[in-house]
Design a protein around this motif. Sequence first.
Motif, short mmCIF file in Angstrom:
data_model
loop_
_atom_site.label_atom_id
_atom_site.label_comp_id
_atom_site.label_asym_id
_atom_site.label_seq_id
_atom_site.Cartn_x
_atom_site.Cartn_y
_atom_site.Cartn_z
N GLN A 103 -2.82 -51.22 -100.86
CA GLN A 103 -1.92 -50.34 -100.29
C GLN A 103 -2.12 -50.12 -98.98
OE1 GLN A 103 0.44 -48.21 -101.99
NE2 GLN A 103 0.29 -50.01 -103.45
N ILE A 104 -1.12 -50.25 -98.01
CA ILE A 104 -1.25 -50.01 -96.35
C ILE A 104 -0.60 -48.78 -96.00
CG2 ILE A 104 0.83 -51.26 -95.87
CD1 ILE A 104 -0.74 -52.08 -93.59
N ASN A 105 -1.39 -47.95 -95.40
CA ASN A 105 -0.80 -46.80 -94.70
C ASN A 105 0.07 -46.97 -93.54
OD1 ASN A 105 -2.93 -44.94 -96.46
ND2 ASN A 105 -4.39 -46.10 -95.19
N VAL A 106 1.45 -46.40 -94.00
CA VAL A 106 2.44 -46.91 -92.75
C VAL A 106 2.49 -45.66 -91.96
CG1 VAL A 106 4.86 -47.54 -92.47
CG2 VAL A 106 3.62 -48.09 -94.52
N ALA A 107 2.40 -45.82 -90.64
CA ALA A 107 2.62 -44.79 -89.62
C ALA A 107 3.85 -44.78 -89.28
CB ALA A 107 1.61 -45.06 -88.51
N SER A 108 4.10 -43.34 -88.56
CA SER A 108 5.36 -43.32 -88.15
C SER A 108 5.93 -43.99 -86.97
CB SER A 108 5.45 -41.66 -87.69
OG SER A 108 4.27 -41.49 -86.88
N ASN A 109 4.89 -44.51 -86.29
CA ASN A 109 5.12 -45.65 -84.93
C ASN A 109 5.01 -47.00 -85.45
OD1 ASN A 109 2.55 -45.84 -85.15
ND2 ASN A 109 2.26 -45.49 -82.89
N SER A 110 4.81 -47.19 -86.63
CA SER A 110 4.63 -48.59 -87.38
C SER A 110 3.41 -49.19 -86.82
CB SER A 110 5.88 -49.41 -87.02
OG SER A 110 5.68 -50.39 -87.56
N THR A 111 3.13 -49.27 -85.46
CA THR A 111 1.90 -50.06 -84.72
C THR A 111 0.68 -49.49 -85.29
OG1 THR A 111 2.17 -48.79 -82.89
CG2 THR A 111 3.40 -50.87 -82.94
N SER A 113 -0.04 -48.35 -88.15
CA SER A 113 -0.47 -48.56 -89.67
C SER A 113 -1.66 -49.52 -89.78
CB SER A 113 0.82 -49.37 -90.03
OG SER A 113 1.95 -48.58 -89.93
N SER A 114 -2.18 -49.01 -90.95
CA SER A 114 -3.51 -49.69 -91.16
C SER A 114 -3.74 -49.57 -92.77
CB SER A 114 -4.79 -49.02 -90.44
OG SER A 114 -6.06 -49.48 -90.82
N LEU A 115 -4.81 -50.73 -93.19
CA LEU A 115 -5.19 -50.80 -94.52
C LEU A 115 -6.36 -49.77 -94.81
CD1 LEU A 115 -5.23 -54.49 -95.04
CD2 LEU A 115 -4.25 -52.88 -96.72
N LEU A 116 -6.87 -49.15 -93.43
CA LEU A 116 -7.77 -48.05 -93.54
C LEU A 116 -7.30 -46.77 -93.22
CD1 LEU A 116 -10.55 -49.79 -91.34
CD2 LEU A 116 -10.15 -49.68 -93.75
N PRO A 117 -7.77 -45.72 -93.74
CA PRO A 117 -7.57 -44.18 -93.50
C PRO A 117 -7.42 -43.79 -92.14
CG PRO A 117 -8.74 -44.22 -95.38
CD PRO A 117 -8.86 -45.57 -94.75
N MET A 118 -6.26 -43.28 -91.55
CA MET A 118 -6.25 -42.73 -89.99
C MET A 118 -7.29 -41.44 -90.13
SD MET A 118 -3.03 -41.30 -88.03
CE MET A 118 -2.24 -43.03 -87.91
N GLN A 119 -8.18 -41.26 -89.17
CA GLN A 119 -8.96 -40.22 -89.00
C GLN A 119 -8.21 -39.22 -87.95
OE1 GLN A 119 -12.79 -42.36 -87.70
NE2 GLN A 119 -13.47 -41.53 -89.53
N ASP A 120 -8.69 -38.15 -87.86
CA ASP A 120 -8.33 -36.85 -87.29
C ASP A 120 -8.18 -37.27 -85.49
OD1 ASP A 120 -7.61 -35.43 -89.47
OD2 ASP A 120 -9.63 -34.23 -89.49
N SER A 121 -9.33 -38.07 -85.34
CA SER A 121 -9.51 -38.37 -83.90
C SER A 121 -8.08 -38.97 -83.56
CB SER A 121 -10.71 -39.48 -83.46
OG SER A 121 -10.65 -40.33 -84.53
N HIS A 122 -7.62 -39.75 -84.33
CA HIS A 122 -6.12 -40.67 -83.87
C HIS A 122 -5.21 -39.29 -83.60
CE1 HIS A 122 -2.81 -43.06 -84.10
NE2 HIS A 122 -3.51 -44.07 -84.18
N VAL A 129 2.07 -38.89 -84.24
CA VAL A 129 1.99 -40.09 -85.05
C VAL A 129 0.99 -39.72 -86.16
CG1 VAL A 129 1.07 -42.34 -85.18
CG2 VAL A 129 2.21 -41.61 -83.25
N ASP A 130 1.51 -40.23 -87.42
CA ASP A 130 0.80 -39.80 -88.63
C ASP A 130 1.18 -40.83 -89.63
OD1 ASP A 130 -1.13 -38.62 -90.33
OD2 ASP A 130 -0.35 -36.66 -90.08
N ILE A 131 0.49 -40.70 -90.73
CA ILE A 131 0.96 -41.66 -91.68
C ILE A 131 2.05 -40.96 -92.61
CG2 ILE A 131 0.13 -42.73 -93.99
CD1 ILE A 131 -1.29 -43.81 -91.36
N VAL A 132 3.07 -41.82 -93.04
CA VAL A 132 4.23 -41.22 -93.41
C VAL A 132 4.48 -41.78 -95.07
CG1 VAL A 132 5.28 -40.85 -91.41
CG2 VAL A 132 5.67 -42.94 -92.52
N ARG A 133 3.70 -42.78 -95.44
CA ARG A 133 4.02 -43.13 -96.66
C ARG A 133 2.93 -44.52 -96.71
NH1 ARG A 133 7.06 -48.01 -96.30
NH2 ARG A 133 8.26 -48.42 -94.36
N THR A 134 2.94 -45.14 -98.18
CA THR A 134 2.13 -46.30 -98.19
C THR A 134 3.06 -47.32 -98.62
OG1 THR A 134 1.49 -45.66 -100.62
CG2 THR A 134 -0.11 -45.02 -98.75
N GLU A 135 2.44 -48.70 -98.65
CA GLU A 135 3.41 -49.76 -99.03
C GLU A 135 2.43 -50.72 -99.88
OE1 GLU A 135 5.94 -53.11 -96.55
OE2 GLU A 135 6.37 -51.02 -96.33
#
Length: 237
Positions: A103-111, A113-122, A129-135
């Motif tokens: 499951q990849i975390n898809v971000a609102s700006n696409s670029t 997106s990561s297989l790892l969870p986004m941290q609050d520092s980002h 920019v935030d995670i909007v869904r998974t794929e």
Amino acid sequence: MSLKGKVLNSALMAAYKRGFEIRRHPAARRHKLITARGVDLVLDVGGADGGFGRALRQFGYAGRIVSFEPLAHSYAELSEAIAGDPRWTARNHALGDVAGEAQINVASNSTSSSLLPMQDSHREAEPNVDIVRTETIRVERLDDVAPEFLGTDDTVYLKVDTQGFERQVLAGGPDVLARSVGLQLELSFVSLYEGGMLANEAISLAYDAGFHLEVIEQGWASATGQMLQADGIFFRS
């Protein structure tokens, strides 16, 4: 000074006063470096919409490119970008240390997106920019798929831009890494993704593999001016 020169100088000074500078495009330098090493195969891991490859083509690289992009919509854009280019192919999967589905975390700006969870520092650095869904995507090991496109005489430049997942990509491709004359890694100076590889580990990994750092390309900075990421370009000693 000619009128043309005066106009150019005036434009440069106006840009400087606003905090901007005109500098050489990083892809122009990149092309010069890989040409000097005789690179004829670029592995573009994290191909996105094809921007990396398009820039190389713009500045004269005519060799083969193989791009890897797992997101469906980005892969569609990539496929459109390479249509009509017989020396550029794309594969619709990610690369990692273990093959299978993920499951990849898809971000609102696409670029982002990561297989790892986004941290609050980002999120703090880029609040819009935030995670909007998974794929659900497919993950392959680089060494497992390499025989399909890597010939015995190819001179390889390996570029990895996978939002913190670079360690896993390289762990799945030790043989290809050993075959590569050049390596480009995203260097993160701040932890932006949970478990992501930071710059000190990335540089040590590259040096342990026989590379040395030749260029650091400016990357992503926060609104405060703090540099968060850059691209490191390494070549074998």
